[in-house]
Scaffold this active site. Structure first.
Site, PDB file in Angstrom:
ATOM      1  N   GLY A   1       0.855  -1.184   0.000  1.00  0.00           N
ATOM      2  CA  GLY A   1       0.000   0.000   0.000  1.00  0.00           C
ATOM      3  C   GLY A   1       0.884   1.224   0.000  1.00  0.00           C
ATOM      4  O   GLY A   1       1.906   1.274   0.708  1.00  0.00           O
TER       5      GLY A   1
ATOM      6  N   GLU B   1      -4.688   6.661  -2.652  1.00  0.00           N
ATOM      7  CA  GLU B   1      -5.313   5.346  -2.540  1.00  0.00           C
ATOM      8  C   GLU B   1      -6.362   5.307  -1.432  1.00  0.00           C
ATOM      9  O   GLU B   1      -6.906   4.237  -1.140  1.00  0.00           O
ATOM     10  CB  GLU B   1      -4.254   4.261  -2.307  1.00  0.00           C
ATOM     11  CG  GLU B   1      -3.432   3.959  -3.552  1.00  0.00           C
ATOM     12  CD  GLU B   1      -2.479   2.797  -3.363  1.00  0.00           C
ATOM     13  OE1 GLU B   1      -2.013   2.261  -4.375  1.00  0.00           O
ATOM     14  OE2 GLU B   1      -2.180   2.425  -2.201  1.00  0.00           O
TER      15      GLU B   1
ATOM     16  N   ASP C   1       7.717   4.706  -3.842  1.00  0.00           N
ATOM     17  CA  ASP C   1       7.404   4.987  -2.441  1.00  0.00           C
ATOM     18  C   ASP C   1       8.676   5.027  -1.602  1.00  0.00           C
ATOM     19  O   ASP C   1       8.780   5.814  -0.654  1.00  0.00           O
ATOM     20  CB  ASP C   1       6.442   3.934  -1.897  1.00  0.00           C
ATOM     21  CG  ASP C   1       5.098   3.975  -2.597  1.00  0.00           C
ATOM     22  OD1 ASP C   1       4.654   5.078  -2.952  1.00  0.00           O
ATOM     23  OD2 ASP C   1       4.498   2.903  -2.795  1.00  0.00           O
TER      24      ASP C   1
ATOM     25  N   SER D   1      11.519  -4.808   0.193  1.00  0.00           N
ATOM     26  CA  SER D   1      12.727  -4.420  -0.535  1.00  0.00           C
ATOM     27  C   SER D   1      13.364  -3.143  -0.015  1.00  0.00           C
ATOM     28  O   SER D   1      14.452  -2.765  -0.456  1.00  0.00           O
ATOM     29  CB  SER D   1      12.375  -4.219  -2.015  1.00  0.00           C
ATOM     30  OG  SER D   1      11.603  -3.041  -2.197  1.00  0.00           O
TER      31      SER D   1
END
Length: 297
Positions: A39, A138, A245, A284
């Site tokens: 998200g 979102e 992000d 990651s």
């Protein structure tokens, strides 16, 4: 310590890895499947926390197994979840296909994120305590606007990621200090095919714009100064999910620490370069010592 507040989404990423993404009507066989907490809001929160900030997350998860795991992942990464509410129903999900070149396509189902259409008691107070507020699209636009307006009332820097790309109302643009868009988003928002022209058009609406250009790097425009072009480190991409992000969360920390703009952008680009060499979004994202090592290499 720098305090970053994120108002945004939490999703469980359902990630399929394939040699080549299917065309419309086509069926292909995938290589791997993983469920990875993500998200855009949660990703930016985790990136900022791993980059060295104190981070508070405002949003919602469902009362399902995904919701428990999403909350646990944020807390494990050092993110304060006191303002992350649990609601009836499913958590948000993102259905992601990643090909062998590291490119991805994504379908997002909002779930609990769709209930974040207002500020709850205490939200404005934590926003007022921040060095920066990170926003994305979102969650319902109404809450994004309310969050940005709350930040403006208290003199808090706002950083907006216009994803998924959609028309931005004047009341949001008027309360945005820094807009960070990828090339696709910048072109979609402005109708300009050239990233420089798109960035210049966005600069008419907000005082500072960064357009990320993938492996090419990023472009930064600030009113009254010369454009900055920052190259990206040369790496082999495995999965680009969450790279944007990672860049935004890390950049927010660098700017709040008052790093010079060129250095802040290069530091964020180093973090994003690390992230694309690993699978997944939140999984990651690098920690500060890794970013420093990549940046100084």
């Amino acid at each position: 310590m720098t305090h970053i507040v994120v108002l945004g989404s939490t999703n469980m990423d359902l990630v399929t890895y394939v040699a080549k993404a299917p065309q419309r009507g086509e069926t292909v066989t995938g290589r791997e499947f993983h469920t990875i907490p993500g998200g855009k809001g949660a990703n930016q929160a985790i990136a900022a926390a791993r980059a060295g900030a104190t981070v508070s997350m405002i949003g919602a998860v469902g009362n399902d197994a995904f919701g428990l795991r999403l909350r646990d992942t944020l807390e494990h990464s050092g993110v304060d979840t006191d303002f992350l509410r649990t609601v009836e129903g499913p958590s948000g999900t993102a259905h992601i296909v990643v090909d062998d070149e590291g490119a991805n396509s994504i379908v997002v189902i909002p779930g609990a994120n769709g209930t974040v259409d207002h500020l709850s008691p205490g939200d404005e107070g934590v926003i007022a305590s921040a060095d920066a507020l990170l926003l994305q699209l979102e969650i319902p636009l109404r809450a994004v606007v309310l969050g940005a307006q709350a930040a403006r009332r208290h003199g808090i820097r706002t950083v907006l990621t216009p994803s998924p790309a959609q028309p931005l109302p004047p009341e949001l643009l008027d309360t945005t200090d820094l807009l960070v868009a990828n090339e696709y988003e910048a072109i979609t928002l402005t109708g300009r095919a050239d990233p420089r022209e798109a960035a210049a058009a966005l600069l008419e609406a907000v005082p500072e714009v960064v357009v990320t250009l993938g492996a090419t790097g990023c472009l930064c425009l600030t009113r009254g100064t010369e454009p900055l072009v920052i190259p990206a480190p040369k790496v082999t991409a495995v999965d680009s999910t969450g790279a944007g992000d990672t860049f935004v969360g890390t950049l927010a920390v660098a700017l709040a620490e008052e790093k010079p703009v060129r250095e802040a952008l290069s530091w964020a680009a180093a973090a994003a370069a690390i992230s694309v060499q690993r699978a997944g979004a939140s999984a990651s994202m690098p920690y500060r010592p890794e970013i420093d090592a990549q940046f100084t290499a």
